[in-house]
Design a protein around this motif. Structure first.
Motif, mmCIF file in Angstrom:
data_model
loop_
_atom_site.group_PDB
_atom_site.id
_atom_site.type_symbol
_atom_site.label_atom_id
_atom_site.label_comp_id
_atom_site.label_asym_id
_atom_site.label_seq_id
_atom_site.Cartn_x
_atom_site.Cartn_y
_atom_site.Cartn_z
ATOM 1 N N LEU A 293 0.829 -1.197 0.000
ATOM 2 C CA LEU A 293 0.000 0.000 0.000
ATOM 3 C C LEU A 293 0.869 1.253 0.000
ATOM 4 N N GLY A 294 0.351 2.303 -0.575
ATOM 5 C CA GLY A 294 1.088 3.553 -0.665
ATOM 6 C C GLY A 294 2.025 3.559 -1.861
ATOM 7 N N TYR A 295 2.709 4.664 -2.040
ATOM 8 C CA TYR A 295 3.618 4.828 -3.172
ATOM 9 C C TYR A 295 5.063 4.946 -2.683
ATOM 10 N N ILE A 296 5.977 4.395 -3.480
ATOM 11 C CA ILE A 296 7.408 4.564 -3.239
ATOM 12 C C ILE A 296 7.876 5.686 -4.156
ATOM 13 N N ASN A 297 8.284 6.782 -3.564
ATOM 14 C CA ASN A 297 8.552 7.999 -4.342
ATOM 15 C C ASN A 297 9.513 7.774 -5.502
ATOM 16 N N SER A 298 10.645 7.131 -5.241
ATOM 17 C CA SER A 298 11.652 6.969 -6.295
ATOM 18 C C SER A 298 11.126 6.126 -7.451
ATOM 19 N N LEU A 299 10.345 5.072 -7.136
ATOM 20 C CA LEU A 299 9.782 4.235 -8.195
ATOM 21 C C LEU A 299 8.738 4.991 -9.004
ATOM 22 N N GLU A 300 7.877 5.754 -8.303
ATOM 23 C CA GLU A 300 6.834 6.508 -8.996
ATOM 24 C C GLU A 300 7.440 7.584 -9.893
ATOM 25 N N ILE A 301 8.480 8.247 -9.398
ATOM 26 C CA ILE A 301 9.159 9.265 -10.216
ATOM 27 C C ILE A 301 9.790 8.625 -11.440
ATOM 28 N N ASN A 302 10.399 7.445 -11.247
ATOM 29 C CA ASN A 302 11.018 6.747 -12.369
ATOM 30 C C ASN A 302 9.983 6.370 -13.427
ATOM 31 N N LEU A 303 8.814 5.874 -12.981
ATOM 32 C CA LEU A 303 7.745 5.522 -13.915
ATOM 33 C C LEU A 303 7.241 6.754 -14.664
ATOM 34 N N LEU A 304 7.084 7.858 -13.935
ATOM 35 C CA LEU A 304 6.629 9.097 -14.574
ATOM 36 C C LEU A 304 7.640 9.599 -15.603
ATOM 37 N N ARG A 305 8.930 9.500 -15.260
ATOM 38 C CA ARG A 305 9.966 9.941 -16.197
ATOM 39 C C ARG A 305 9.915 9.107 -17.481
ATOM 40 N N LYS A 306 9.695 7.806 -17.338
ATOM 41 C CA LYS A 306 9.601 6.936 -18.514
ATOM 42 C C LYS A 306 8.395 7.307 -19.371
ATOM 43 N N LYS A 307 7.261 7.603 -18.704
ATOM 44 C CA LYS A 307 6.059 7.967 -19.444
ATOM 45 C C LYS A 307 6.252 9.309 -20.160
ATOM 46 N N VAL A 308 6.886 10.248 -19.479
ATOM 47 C CA VAL A 308 7.146 11.557 -20.089
ATOM 48 C C VAL A 308 8.072 11.407 -21.295
ATOM 49 N N ALA A 309 9.123 10.567 -21.140
ATOM 50 C CA ALA A 309 10.053 10.344 -22.252
ATOM 51 C C ALA A 309 9.342 9.703 -23.434
ATOM 52 N N ASP A 310 8.451 8.752 -23.143
ATOM 53 C CA ASP A 310 7.699 8.083 -24.199
ATOM 54 C C ASP A 310 6.770 9.062 -24.914
ATOM 55 N N LEU A 311 6.086 9.923 -24.129
ATOM 56 C CA LEU A 311 5.199 10.922 -24.722
ATOM 57 C C LEU A 311 5.981 11.929 -25.562
ATOM 58 N N SER A 312 7.164 12.320 -25.081
ATOM 59 C CA SER A 312 7.994 13.267 -25.828
ATOM 60 C C SER A 312 8.419 12.673 -27.168
ATOM 61 N N GLU A 313 8.769 11.387 -27.152
ATOM 62 C CA GLU A 313 9.179 10.702 -28.382
ATOM 63 C C GLU A 313 8.025 10.645 -29.372
ATOM 64 N N ARG A 314 6.830 10.348 -28.869
ATOM 65 C CA ARG A 314 5.656 10.278 -29.744
ATOM 66 C C ARG A 314 5.328 11.654 -30.329
ATOM 67 N N LEU A 315 5.460 12.678 -29.496
ATOM 68 C CA LEU A 315 5.180 14.024 -29.974
ATOM 69 C C LEU A 315 6.163 14.445 -31.071
ATOM 70 N N GLU A 316 7.411 14.042 -30.916
ATOM 71 C CA GLU A 316 8.420 14.355 -31.938
ATOM 72 C C GLU A 316 8.069 13.682 -33.254
ATOM 73 N N MET A 318 5.040 12.756 -34.220
ATOM 74 C CA MET A 318 3.854 13.425 -34.756
ATOM 75 C C MET A 318 4.215 14.770 -35.378
ATOM 76 N N GLU A 319 5.118 15.501 -34.709
ATOM 77 C CA GLU A 319 5.540 16.800 -35.214
ATOM 78 C C GLU A 319 6.245 16.656 -36.565
ATOM 79 N N THR A 320 7.102 15.635 -36.683
ATOM 80 C CA THR A 320 7.809 15.385 -37.943
ATOM 81 C C THR A 320 6.822 15.033 -39.055
ATOM 82 N N SER A 321 5.851 14.184 -38.727
ATOM 83 C CA SER A 321 4.832 13.788 -39.713
ATOM 84 C C SER A 321 4.002 14.982 -40.156
#
Length: 330
Positions: A293-316, A318-321
């Motif tokens: 139960l609860g969140y582990i800060n370092s793990l949650e931040i790591n997951l968020l960073r991965k999601k942000v990186a993935d979204l940034s890659e997708r946006l790039e 889409m922008e190129t297309s």
């Protein structure tokens, strides 16, 4: 004598009932009616007072009605169970005294969320009636009836003790008022302590704390408050009742459920386990051994960073297309 009562919680209702029992007839009740009752701890509908022969008026911001209150020319004004600061104009409207109420042994514990604070700190309280002034909880004390707060108490049981003390304090206070013997004692500023504001978010449980601290938080945040809470994945879980297991045979990862019984579960904190005996969720969640139960800060931040990186890659991509499409059109 003419009385005005301002408030909107259980302690306000107790005052109204005591005035009724004392055959005080000329009373106007201003009942706090918020837009969302669930956000006000211990909110009580005071409109029943109208059926008892009192004048009842609803409000959301009492200071909006200050001219009306001044024109009523009351002998006494009671402000009991209201988190709003009343204006100087309202305070001065009483011919004799404007009287406030606080559940701590003033001058100790001035300020916000007193019931939660004395429960969490396991600090004895008092039903204190005092003279209202512009500065919160600073006026002379008319009556102060103490009560004990014990390790086993939570906010619900502390409130019950408070209401018993309030009844006794009101007997003394109303007797003094009716017999024109009301006198106060000035507070000692040197002994004053102050409590800060609490919100719903302060009930978030950190399982990495010592078990005693987690248990005190749960006890402080329980009814009539919104409740302490934790998470399992995206699900919020309200924790209402708990106890520390100082001699638990279980030892596991912090925040992990170690044992599930029919009506409770045991979870690991930093140093000891606690037993959770009452909880609720918005669905049919059931505890299982091994759940964390609860969140582990370092793990949650790591997951968020991965999601942000993935979204940034997708946006790039889409922008190129999009640039290619626009270039072809030109």
């Amino acid at each position: 004598m003419k009385f005005i009562v301002i408030g909107g919680v259980t302690s306000t209702k107790l005052l109204i009932d005591k005035l009724l029992d004392s055959n005080i007839a000329d009373v106007t009740v201003y009942g706090y009616e918020p837009k969302d009752h669930s956000l006000v701890s211990g909110w009580t509908d005071l409109s029943y007072s109208q059926k008892k022969g009192y004048i009842y008026k609803a409000f959301q911001k009492i200071n909006d009605l200050e001219n009306e209150i001044v024109e009523a020319n009351p002998d006494y004004i009671f402000v009991v169970g209201l988190s709003q600061l009343v204006s100087r104009k309202i305070i001065d409207a009483a011919k004799n005294f404007s009287i406030g109420f606080h559940p701590t042994a003033l001058p100790k514990g001035r300020g916000r969320a007193p019931l939660a604070w004395i429960t969490e700190k396991c600090e004895d309280g008092a039903a204190t009636f005092f003279e209202l002034t512009e500065n919160a909880d600073e006026g002379q004390i008319f009556v102060q009836t103490p009560f004990l707060v014990e390790e086993s108490d939570d906010a619900e049981s502390v409130e019950a003790k408070l209401l018993i003390a309030e009844k006794d304090a009101l007997d003394e206070l109303i007797f003094a008022i009716k017999n024109n013997k009301l006198k106060g004692t000035q507070q000692s500023e040197e002994q004053a302590t102050f409590n800060g504001k609490r919100t719903h978010f302060d009930g978030c449980i950190n399982w990495e704390n010592e078990a005693y601290k987690v248990d005190r938080l749960i006890k402080a945040a329980t009814l009539p408050h919104p409740g302490a809470f934790t998470f399992f994945e995206d699900l919020e879980i309200k924790i209402w009742k708990s106890e520390v297991l100082f001699n638990s045979p279980y030892n596991g990862v912090v925040g992990t459920i170690q044992k599930v019984n029919q009506n409770d579960f045991i979870i690991q904190c930093l140093d000891h386990c606690i037993r959770v005996t009452s909880w609720s969720t918005d669905n049919s969640w059931l505890p299982k051994v091994g759940m964390r139960l609860g969140y582990i800060n370092s793990l949650e931040i790591n997951l968020l960073r991965k999601k942000v990186a993935d979204l940034s890659e997708r946006l790039e991509v889409m922008e190129t297309s999009l640039k290619k499409v626009l270039s072809n059109k030109l």
